[in-house]
Design a protein around this motif. Structure first.
Motif, PDB file in Angstrom:
ATOM      1  N   SER A 112       0.319  -1.272  -0.088  1.00 24.98           N
ATOM      2  CA  SER A 112      -0.103   0.339  -0.199  1.00 24.98           C
ATOM      3  C   SER A 112       1.021   1.386   0.230  1.00 24.98           C
ATOM      4  O   SER A 112       1.677   1.055   0.396  1.00 24.98           O
ATOM      5  CB  SER A 112      -0.896   0.300   1.064  1.00 24.98           C
ATOM      6  OG  SER A 112      -1.664   0.859   1.051  1.00 24.98           O
ATOM      7  N   ASP A 113       0.376   2.203  -0.407  1.00 21.86           N
ATOM      8  CA  ASP A 113       1.021   3.370  -0.220  1.00 21.86           C
ATOM      9  C   ASP A 113       0.996   4.005   0.965  1.00 21.86           C
ATOM     10  O   ASP A 113       0.020   3.679   1.918  1.00 21.86           O
ATOM     11  CB  ASP A 113       0.931   4.160  -1.399  1.00 21.86           C
ATOM     12  CG  ASP A 113      -0.362   5.307  -1.472  1.00 21.86           C
ATOM     13  OD1 ASP A 113      -1.101   5.682   0.572  1.00 21.86           O
ATOM     14  OD2 ASP A 113      -1.102   6.067  -1.396  1.00 21.86           O
TER      15      ASP A 113
ATOM     16  N   PRO B  52       3.855   8.151  -1.994  1.00 24.47           N
ATOM     17  CA  PRO B  52       2.287   7.578  -2.949  1.00 24.47           C
ATOM     18  C   PRO B  52       2.539   8.181  -3.721  1.00 24.47           C
ATOM     19  O   PRO B  52       3.653   8.859  -4.184  1.00 24.47           O
ATOM     20  CB  PRO B  52       1.517   8.582  -1.345  1.00 24.47           C
ATOM     21  CG  PRO B  52       2.685   9.512  -1.140  1.00 24.47           C
ATOM     22  CD  PRO B  52       3.925   8.307  -0.875  1.00 24.47           C
TER      23      PRO B  52
ATOM     24  N   GLU C 262       2.096   7.270  -8.459  1.00 23.88           N
ATOM     25  CA  GLU C 262       1.836   7.218  -9.732  1.00 23.88           C
ATOM     26  C   GLU C 262       3.156   6.358  -9.981  1.00 23.88           C
ATOM     27  O   GLU C 262       3.070   4.647 -10.663  1.00 23.88           O
ATOM     28  CB  GLU C 262       1.251   7.285 -10.943  1.00 23.88           C
ATOM     29  CG  GLU C 262      -0.205   7.456 -10.891  1.00 23.88           C
ATOM     30  CD  GLU C 262      -0.877   6.164 -10.303  1.00 23.88           C
ATOM     31  OE1 GLU C 262      -0.740   5.269 -11.022  1.00 23.88           O
ATOM     32  OE2 GLU C 262      -1.711   6.687  -9.919  1.00 23.88           O
ATOM     33  N   ARG C 263       4.429   6.949  -9.908  1.00 21.95           N
ATOM     34  CA  ARG C 263       5.390   6.323 -10.776  1.00 21.95           C
ATOM     35  C   ARG C 263       6.347   5.762  -9.339  1.00 21.95           C
ATOM     36  O   ARG C 263       6.932   4.404  -9.995  1.00 21.95           O
ATOM     37  CB  ARG C 263       6.560   7.636 -10.589  1.00 21.95           C
ATOM     38  CG  ARG C 263       7.097   8.206  -9.134  1.00 21.95           C
ATOM     39  CD  ARG C 263       8.100   9.198  -9.077  1.00 21.95           C
ATOM     40  NE  ARG C 263       8.600   9.481  -7.536  1.00 21.95           N
ATOM     41  CZ  ARG C 263       9.249  10.896  -7.213  1.00 21.95           C
ATOM     42  NH1 ARG C 263       9.501  11.229  -8.770  1.00 21.95           N
ATOM     43  NH2 ARG C 263      10.083  10.313  -5.851  1.00 21.95           N
TER      44      ARG C 263
ATOM     45  N   LYS D  24       4.488   2.688  -8.527  1.00 23.77           N
ATOM     46  CA  LYS D  24       3.096   2.002  -8.641  1.00 23.77           C
ATOM     47  C   LYS D  24       3.706   0.368  -9.754  1.00 23.77           C
ATOM     48  O   LYS D  24       2.972   0.658 -10.843  1.00 23.77           O
ATOM     49  CB  LYS D  24       2.206   2.202  -8.747  1.00 23.77           C
ATOM     50  CG  LYS D  24       1.461   2.540  -7.844  1.00 23.77           C
ATOM     51  CD  LYS D  24      -0.144   2.686  -8.107  1.00 23.77           C
ATOM     52  CE  LYS D  24      -0.618   3.658  -6.799  1.00 23.77           C
ATOM     53  NZ  LYS D  24      -2.390   4.689  -7.468  1.00 23.77           N
ATOM     54  N   THR D  25       4.710   0.666  -9.730  1.00 25.90           N
ATOM     55  CA  THR D  25       5.654  -0.562 -10.627  1.00 25.90           C
ATOM     56  C   THR D  25       6.567  -1.534  -9.930  1.00 25.90           C
ATOM     57  O   THR D  25       6.485  -2.167  -8.966  1.00 25.90           O
ATOM     58  CB  THR D  25       7.307   0.345 -11.201  1.00 25.90           C
ATOM     59  OG1 THR D  25       7.519   0.197  -9.884  1.00 25.90           O
ATOM     60  CG2 THR D  25       5.830   1.130 -12.367  1.00 25.90           C
TER      61      THR D  25
END
Length: 80
Positions: free
Chosen positions: A42-43, A72, A74-75, A77-78
């Motif tokens: 999770s962030d 937190p 998008e960058r 989320k890999t």
């Protein structure tokens, strides 16, 4: 519980909607006969808000959980 299927080009998945779902999630996933060890990613923002409720739900249903908090955005989320 309401289930909404999100059909995307590369990855499709279901979204579950129910009041107090996190507190019931351990019971819900125990029906799938998965491993008793679970990693939750999770962030930081969501993790700090919801991790305690989810940890309790998992522990109450016999799961051992590890929470991995990422920054937190998008960058991050890999898989890398």
């Amino acid at each position: 519980m309401k289930k909404v299927h999100l059909a995307l080009k590369n990855n499709s998945y279901d979204i579950l909607i129910e009041e107090e779902l996190l507190s019931k999630l351990g019971n819900y996933i125990s029906k799938f006969k998965l491993s008793q060890r679970i990693a939750v990613i999770s962030d930081n923002n969501a993790g700090h808000l919801y991790a305690a409720v989810l940890k309790h739900s998992l522990r109450s249903n016999g799961f051992k959980s590890e929470f991995i908090l990422i920054p937190p955005g998008e960058r991050f989320k890999t898989f890398d």
